[in-house]
Scaffold this motif. Structure first.
Motif, mmCIF file in Angstrom:
data_model
loop_
_atom_site.group_PDB
_atom_site.id
_atom_site.type_symbol
_atom_site.label_atom_id
_atom_site.label_comp_id
_atom_site.label_asym_id
_atom_site.label_seq_id
_atom_site.Cartn_x
_atom_site.Cartn_y
_atom_site.Cartn_z
ATOM 1 N N GLY A 40 0.894 -1.115 0.037
ATOM 2 C CA GLY A 40 -0.134 0.021 -0.053
ATOM 3 C C GLY A 40 0.975 1.283 -0.022
ATOM 4 N N LEU A 41 2.128 1.231 -0.078
ATOM 5 C CA LEU A 41 2.877 2.388 0.005
ATOM 6 C C LEU A 41 4.049 2.380 -1.309
ATOM 7 C CD1 LEU A 41 4.112 2.770 3.492
ATOM 8 C CD2 LEU A 41 2.416 4.109 2.550
ATOM 9 N N ALA A 42 4.112 3.619 -1.733
ATOM 10 C CA ALA A 42 5.144 3.918 -2.850
ATOM 11 C C ALA A 42 6.524 3.680 -2.427
ATOM 12 C CB ALA A 42 5.077 5.133 -3.589
ATOM 13 N N ARG A 43 7.379 3.066 -3.079
ATOM 14 C CA ARG A 43 8.640 2.801 -2.921
ATOM 15 C C ARG A 43 9.570 3.151 -3.991
ATOM 16 N NH1 ARG A 43 8.085 -0.149 2.305
ATOM 17 N NH2 ARG A 43 5.937 -1.158 1.949
ATOM 18 N N LEU A 44 10.946 3.423 -3.636
ATOM 19 C CA LEU A 44 11.910 3.860 -4.725
ATOM 20 C C LEU A 44 13.262 3.021 -4.496
ATOM 21 C CD1 LEU A 44 12.352 7.707 -4.906
ATOM 22 C CD2 LEU A 44 11.330 6.163 -6.434
ATOM 23 N N GLY A 45 13.530 2.285 -5.629
ATOM 24 C CA GLY A 45 14.879 1.542 -5.568
ATOM 25 C C GLY A 45 15.969 2.146 -6.483
ATOM 26 N N MET A 46 17.207 1.865 -6.254
ATOM 27 C CA MET A 46 18.160 2.313 -7.469
ATOM 28 C C MET A 46 18.733 0.875 -7.894
ATOM 29 S SD MET A 46 18.592 5.152 -6.824
ATOM 30 C CE MET A 46 19.834 5.631 -8.307
ATOM 31 N N LEU A 47 18.375 0.947 -9.373
ATOM 32 C CA LEU A 47 18.744 -0.325 -10.103
ATOM 33 C C LEU A 47 20.097 -0.435 -10.671
ATOM 34 C CD1 LEU A 47 17.818 -2.878 -11.714
ATOM 35 C CD2 LEU A 47 16.925 -1.343 -13.330
ATOM 36 N N SER A 48 20.962 -1.301 -10.270
ATOM 37 C CA SER A 48 22.197 -1.506 -10.853
ATOM 38 C C SER A 48 22.306 -1.983 -12.363
ATOM 39 C CB SER A 48 23.179 -2.236 -9.992
ATOM 40 O OG SER A 48 24.133 -2.624 -10.629
ATOM 41 N N TYR A 49 22.870 -1.356 -13.230
ATOM 42 C CA TYR A 49 22.994 -1.843 -14.666
ATOM 43 C C TYR A 49 24.056 -3.129 -14.384
ATOM 44 C CZ TYR A 49 20.876 2.236 -16.682
ATOM 45 O OH TYR A 49 20.234 3.343 -17.122
ATOM 46 N N ARG A 50 24.973 -3.306 -13.605
ATOM 47 C CA ARG A 50 25.945 -4.048 -13.739
ATOM 48 C C ARG A 50 25.405 -5.386 -13.285
ATOM 49 N NH1 ARG A 50 28.334 -5.821 -9.389
ATOM 50 N NH2 ARG A 50 27.885 -4.128 -8.322
ATOM 51 N N ASP A 51 24.447 -5.552 -12.262
ATOM 52 C CA ASP A 51 24.144 -6.986 -11.891
ATOM 53 C C ASP A 51 22.615 -6.910 -11.536
ATOM 54 O OD1 ASP A 51 23.602 -5.291 -9.474
ATOM 55 O OD2 ASP A 51 25.158 -6.247 -8.271
ATOM 56 N N GLY A 52 21.905 -6.006 -11.924
ATOM 57 C CA GLY A 52 20.372 -6.048 -11.938
ATOM 58 C C GLY A 52 19.923 -5.822 -10.363
ATOM 59 N N SER A 53 20.733 -5.725 -9.331
ATOM 60 C CA SER A 53 20.128 -5.586 -7.937
ATOM 61 C C SER A 53 19.361 -4.293 -7.828
ATOM 62 C CB SER A 53 21.326 -5.686 -7.122
ATOM 63 O OG SER A 53 22.357 -4.585 -7.317
ATOM 64 N N ILE A 54 18.602 -4.332 -6.706
ATOM 65 C CA ILE A 54 17.801 -3.016 -6.476
ATOM 66 C C ILE A 54 18.335 -2.542 -4.973
ATOM 67 C CG2 ILE A 54 15.522 -1.853 -6.266
ATOM 68 C CD1 ILE A 54 14.755 -4.059 -8.439
ATOM 69 N N SER A 55 18.564 -1.573 -4.645
ATOM 70 C CA SER A 55 18.818 -1.071 -3.423
ATOM 71 C C SER A 55 17.659 -0.197 -2.979
ATOM 72 C CB SER A 55 20.265 -0.258 -3.478
ATOM 73 O OG SER A 55 21.088 -1.367 -3.735
ATOM 74 N N GLU A 56 16.698 -0.459 -2.199
ATOM 75 C CA GLU A 56 15.640 0.207 -1.815
ATOM 76 C C GLU A 56 16.057 0.984 -0.693
ATOM 77 O OE1 GLU A 56 11.642 -1.695 -1.152
ATOM 78 O OE2 GLU A 56 11.518 -0.430 0.596
ATOM 79 N N LEU A 57 15.413 2.492 -1.009
ATOM 80 C CA LEU A 57 15.611 3.650 -0.059
ATOM 81 C C LEU A 57 14.482 3.277 1.029
ATOM 82 C CD1 LEU A 57 16.681 4.501 -2.618
ATOM 83 C CD2 LEU A 57 16.208 6.911 -1.894
ATOM 84 N N GLU A 58 15.063 3.601 2.225
ATOM 85 C CA GLU A 58 14.253 3.184 3.508
ATOM 86 C C GLU A 58 13.892 4.502 4.386
ATOM 87 O OE1 GLU A 58 16.432 0.359 5.886
ATOM 88 O OE2 GLU A 58 16.036 -1.318 4.276
ATOM 89 N N PHE A 59 12.674 4.675 4.664
ATOM 90 C CA PHE A 59 12.313 5.866 5.542
ATOM 91 C C PHE A 59 11.380 5.306 6.887
ATOM 92 C CE2 PHE A 59 12.261 6.441 1.021
ATOM 93 C CZ PHE A 59 12.952 8.028 1.292
ATOM 94 N N ASP A 60 11.576 5.959 7.979
ATOM 95 C CA ASP A 60 11.142 5.652 9.168
ATOM 96 C C ASP A 60 9.710 5.607 9.613
ATOM 97 O OD1 ASP A 60 11.370 8.099 9.816
ATOM 98 O OD2 ASP A 60 13.141 7.963 10.952
ATOM 99 N N GLU A 61 8.991 6.436 8.556
ATOM 100 C CA GLU A 61 7.411 6.753 8.871
ATOM 101 C C GLU A 61 6.616 5.542 8.656
ATOM 102 O OE1 GLU A 61 6.043 10.743 9.304
ATOM 103 O OE2 GLU A 61 7.664 10.955 7.500
ATOM 104 N N PRO A 62 5.584 5.090 9.205
ATOM 105 C CA PRO A 62 4.778 4.027 8.796
ATOM 106 C C PRO A 62 3.960 4.452 7.460
ATOM 107 C CG PRO A 62 3.762 4.996 10.729
ATOM 108 C CD PRO A 62 5.230 5.540 10.639
#
Length: 704
Positions: free
Chosen positions: A358-380
Motif C-alpha cells: 500500500g505504499l510507494a517505494r523507490l529503488g536504485m537499479l544497478s546496470y551491472r548486476d540488476g540488483s535493487i537497493s531500496e531507499l528506506e524511511f522510518d515513518e509508517p
C-alpha cells in the motif's frame, strides 16, 4: 451542529423533459437543457445558484476568513524552491508575498563540477539571477491564468511557455529569446500541455486535440517558420487513445506514446533526424500496457520496458533498441502484489518506482548486476518519488518525500554513498511541530470480506483516534488506478486543530494495493468502489471514531461520482457530502461519444452505448439516475463553467434533481475556471477555506 438559516428560496430549474432511449429503455431527463452553455437562461440559473449558495453560507464568512488567515499565516509566502541543475544553470521558482503566481528564475553555475544546489534565501540577492517568466506579469488583466508548458533549451538560449486564460486547457505557446529578451514571432495556438524543445533547440514538438478534447496529433514546428508549415509527425485515429510525446533523458530519441486505459503503444524517432519515419517499439496488443526508457550499456542502445504482458503487476525487461521485439532479458520479474510503477534511466543506473503493502517505494537499479537497493524511511505512512532530474549523468538523484505529518521534503540521494541529503523541508509557520500530530492505518472489512485500508491523521491533544467519537472527514477517489498518497496539507491543519480526524478510504478502483485492486473496482465491478467507501465509514462509526452526525465525506471528479453514489447508498451514514467537480451524470456522458473524452472512458466504465449489460449496470449506480425520495445529508457541489473533463452540467443537473426530493443541496460554480478550480494561490486558498468552513459547520466544529 449549526444550522444555516434559510433566508432565500433555492433556485428552481424549470423541467424541460426529453426522452433518451437506449436498449429499449426510455429515460425522461428533465434537466438536460442545462447543457446549453451559451444559453442566457443557463447562465442565469448558474448565477442564481451562486447567489443562493452565498446567501446560505453568509454566516460562515467570518470562519472562512479565519481559515484563510490560518492558511496564509502558516505559509511562507515569499520563498524559493530548491534549484535544479540543467546545462550551465540552476533553475528554481520564487513566490512573493501578495502575488498570486510563481516566478521562474535561473542563476549560473559557479563551476561545471558543482552538483550541490545553492542554498537560496528570499532576503539575499542571487548572483547572476535571471527572471525567466513572471506569472503575475503574464496574468495581468486576466481572470484566469494557467501555465501548461514551460521549457528552456539545453543551451539555455530560448524559452517556450504555454498559457491558458480561460480554464479550458487549450494553451497558446510562445517563445522568448533569453539572450536578447525579445519575443520571437513563433506563436502556436490551441495546443495541449507539454510542448517541448528538441535537444538542439531548433524545433518545438507539441500536440493538439480533436473535437472531443483528446490529444490526437503530434506536430513538429521549426523555429522561425510559419505555423502553417508545421509537420504532422503522428496522428492517432482511434478515439480510445490519448497521444503524447517527449524526448528521452539521453536526448537520443523522441518517444511518441499513445494509450487507452488498458492498452499502449510507443514509437521512436531519432532526435537528430526528427523528420524521419517513427519506428515501432512493440505492436499494439489489446490489454497490454508498456512504456520504454532508453539507456546505453556497454556501448549498446537498449530499452528498459515496463509491461504487463502476462504480468498483472508488471515486469521489467531489457531489449535492444535496434530490435525491440527481439529477445527479452528479464530484469525485474513479475511479483503478484508488488506493483511496478515506472523506471527512470540515467547513464550509470536507473531509478525504479514500485508499490508494496500500500505504499510507494523507490529503488536504485544497478546496470551491472540488476540488483535493487531500496531507499528506506522510518515513518509508517509516507509518499516518495523521484523528479526534477533532467541531467543524463548526475551523481545525485532528486527525491520528493512527505507524509500526513511531515511537510513536503526535498532530498538529493547520493548514489555512490547511499546518503540522503536534506535540501529543504516545506516551512510551516506558526510553530508547527509534527510531534503534535499522529498518523495510522486501520483496516475495514468490506461486504465480501476484503480488507480495505483506511489512513488516519489527527492532533494528539484531542486524544487518540478512536478513544471517543469525534468529527471525521473521510476522503475517497477509487478510479483509474490512482492512489491517494499520504501527503501533507497546510489547509488540513485548520481541521485537525479543531479536533477533526482526516481519513482516506483507499477503496478498490484505486491502485494502492496493486493492479488487481484496480481491476476489482472498474467496469462491471465498479460498485465495489462505492460499497467499500460505505464499509469504511461504517467501520469508523462501529469502532467509535465518529458518529453519522459527525461524519462528512469528500471526493472530486471520479471521486465525485463516488460521493453521489454513497449519498444514494447510505444517506443516513453521513452528515454532509462535499463533491468537487463531480462526475455524477456518468451514464448520460458515457452514452454520448461526441462529448469530450467519452470514448476514452469506455475502457474504465464500459460502453453502455453498445452493450446492454453495461448500460443496465451503470444505470444502477450513476448518481443522477438514482436520486431517491429519502432524507439526504447536506450536500455542497463545486464546479467550474469551463471544465472540459467533468462538465458543469453534471452537478447542475444533480442538484436540481436532489431539490425535487427536498435535499439541502448547494451548487457553487466558478464562472471563469477549469477542472482544477480557480487559478492563483490566494484564490485557491479562499476556495478551500470556503469548503472547510462549510465542512466544519456540518460536523459541528465551526466554533471549535
Amino acid at each position: 451542529m449549526t444550522t444555516d438559516a434559510v433566508s432565500a428560496l433555492p433556485p428552481v430549474a424549470p423541467r424541460k423533459p426529453i426522452v433518451r432511449r437506449h436498449h429499449g429503455d426510455d429515460v425522461e431527463d428533465a434537466y438536460e437543457w442545462l447543457r446549453a452553455k451559451e444559453d442566457p437562461e443557463v447562465i442565469a440559473h448558474l448565477e442564481a445558484e451562486n447567489a443562493y449558495t452565498r446567501d446560505r453560507t453568509a454566516h460562515l464568512a467570518p470562519l472562512q476568513e479565519r481559515i484563510f488567515g490560518e492558511i496564509k499565516g502558516r505559509t511562507l509566502e515569499t520563498d524559493l524552491s530548491v534549484p535544479t541543475r540543467r546545462g550551465d544553470w540552476w533553475y528554481y521558482g520564487r513566490t512573493v508575498e501578495g502575488s498570486q503566481y510563481g516566478i521562474q528564475c535561473r542563476a549560473p553555475l559557479t563551476s561545471p563540477d558543482d552538483w550541490t544546489p545553492p542554498v537560496l534565501s528570499p532576503d539575499t540577492p542571487v548572483p547572476g539571477e535571471q527572471v525567466l517568466l513572471d506569472g503575475n506579469v503574464e496574468a495581468e488583466g486576466e481572470e484566469f491564468f494557467s501555465l501548461g508548458s514551460f521549457e528552456v533549451t539545453t543551451a539555455g538560449d530560448r524559452m517556450l511557455y504555454g498559457v491558458d486564460v480561460a480554464g479550458d486547457e487549450r494553451y497558446t505557446v510562445r517563445v522568448r529569446d533569453l539572450v536578447t529578451g525579445e519575443q520571437l514571432p513563433d506563436v502556436i495556438p490551441d495546443t495541449f500541455a507539454g510542448a517541448t524543445f528538441s535537444p538542439d533547440g531548433r524545433f518545438i514538438v507539441y500536440t493538439t486535440v480533436d473535437d472531443a478534447w483528446r490529444p490526437d496529433t503530434v506536430w513538429l514546428h521549426e523555429l522561425g517558420t510559419p505555423v502553417e508549415d508545421d509537420v504532422k509527425l503522428f496522428h492517432e485515429p482511434d478515439e480510445r487513445f490519448w497521444l503524447g510525446a517527449g524526448f528521452t533523458r539521453s536526448d537520443r530519441y523522441l518517444v511518441i506514446g499513445m494509450g487507452s486505459s488498458i492498452t499502449s503503444e510507443e514509437w521512436l524517432v531519432d532526435a537528430d533526424d526528427l523528420r524521419s519515419a517513427p519506428r515501432l517499439v512493440w505492436p499494439r496488443t489489446e490489454g497490454v500496457e508498456y512504456d520504454s526508457s532508453h539507456a546505453v550499456i556497454d556501448g549498446e542502445d537498449v530499452l528498459f520496458i515496463l509491461h504487463n504482458d502476462g504480468a498483472l503487476d508488471f515486469e521489467l525487461v531489457k531489449v535492444s533498441a535496434s530490435d525491440p521485439t527481439g529477445p527479452r532479458d528479464v530484469v525485474v520479474p513479475h511479483q503478484p502484489g508488488h506493483r511496478l510503477l515506472g523506471v527512470s534511466t540515467f547513464r550509470d543506473w536507473a531509478v525504479l518506482g514500485y508499490r508494496r503493502e500500500g505504499l510507494a517505494r523507490l529503488g536504485m537499479l544497478s546496470y551491472r548486476d540488476g540488483s535493487i537497493s531500496e531507499l528506506e524511511f522510518d515513518e509508517p505512512l509516507y509518499s516518495v518519488g523521484s523528479g526534477g532530474n533532467p541531467e543524463w549523468a548526475p551523481p545525485l538523484i532528486r527525491i520528493g518525500y512527505g507524509s500526513f505529518i511531515t511537510p513536503g521534503t526535498v532530498f538529493d540521494y547520493d548514489v555512490a554513498t547511499g546518503e540522503l541529503l536534506l535540501r529543504k523541508r516545506q516551512p510551516v509557520l506558526g510553530g508547527y511541530d509534527s510531534a503534535d500530530y499522529a498518523q495510522a492505518r486501520v483496516w475495514a472489512t468490506a461486504q465480501d470480506g476484503t480488507q480495505v485500508p483506511v489512513s488516519l491523521v489527527w492532533k494528539r491533544s484531542f486524544g487518540e483516534a478512536g478513544a471517543a467519537a469525534r468529527p471525521v472527514h473521510l476522503y475517497g477517489y477509487g478510479s483509474y488506478e490512482h492512489s491517494i498518497e499520504p501527503g501533507f496539507s497546510v489547509p488540513r491543519l485548520s481541521e485537525l486543530d479543531r479536533g477533526v480526524i482526516f481519513a482516506v478510504a483507499h477503496v478498490r478502483g484505486g491502485g494502492e494495493m496493486g493492479r488487481q485492486w484496480y481491476e476489482d473496482g472498474k467496469l462491471l465491478h465498479k460498485r465495489n468502489t462505492f460499497t467499500d467507501f460505505v464499509d469504511c465509514a461504517r467501520h469508523l462509526v462501529a469502532e467509535g471514531y465518529t458518529t453519522p452526525e459527525q461524519l462528512v465525506a469528500e471526493g472530486g471528479s471520479a471521486g465525485g461520482l463516488l460521493m453521489g453514489a454513497i449519498a444514494n447508498l447510505a444517506p443516513d451514514l453521513f452528515a454532509g457530502i462535499l463533491a468537487d467537480v463531480p462526475f455524477v451524470d456518468a451514464l448520460t456522458t458515457i452514452l454520448d461519444p461526441s462529448l469530450p473524452l467519452t470514448v476514452i472512458e469506455w475502457d474504465e466504465w464500459g460502453d453502455p452505448l453498445h452493450n446492454a449489460d453495461v448500460y443496465a449496470y451503470m444505470k444502477s449506480y450513476t448518481p443522477y439516475e438514482n436520486v431517491r425520495d429519502v432524507t439526504y445529508p447536506r450536500i455542497l457541489a463545486v464546479t467550474s463553467l469551463n471544465d472540459t473533463r467533468v462538465m458543469y452540467v453534471e452537478p447542475a443537473k444533480w442538484v436540481a434533481r436532489l431539490r425535487e426530493v427536498g435535499a439541502d443541496a448547494l451548487l457553487k460554480c466558478e464562472m471563469v475556471a477549469g477542472h482544477g478550480g480557480v487559478s492563483g494561490r490566494y484564490n485557491a486558498w479562499r476556495e478551500r477555506a470556503f469548503e472547510l468552513a462549510w465542512l466544519l459547520d456540518v460536523v459541528g466544529a465551526a466554533d471549535a
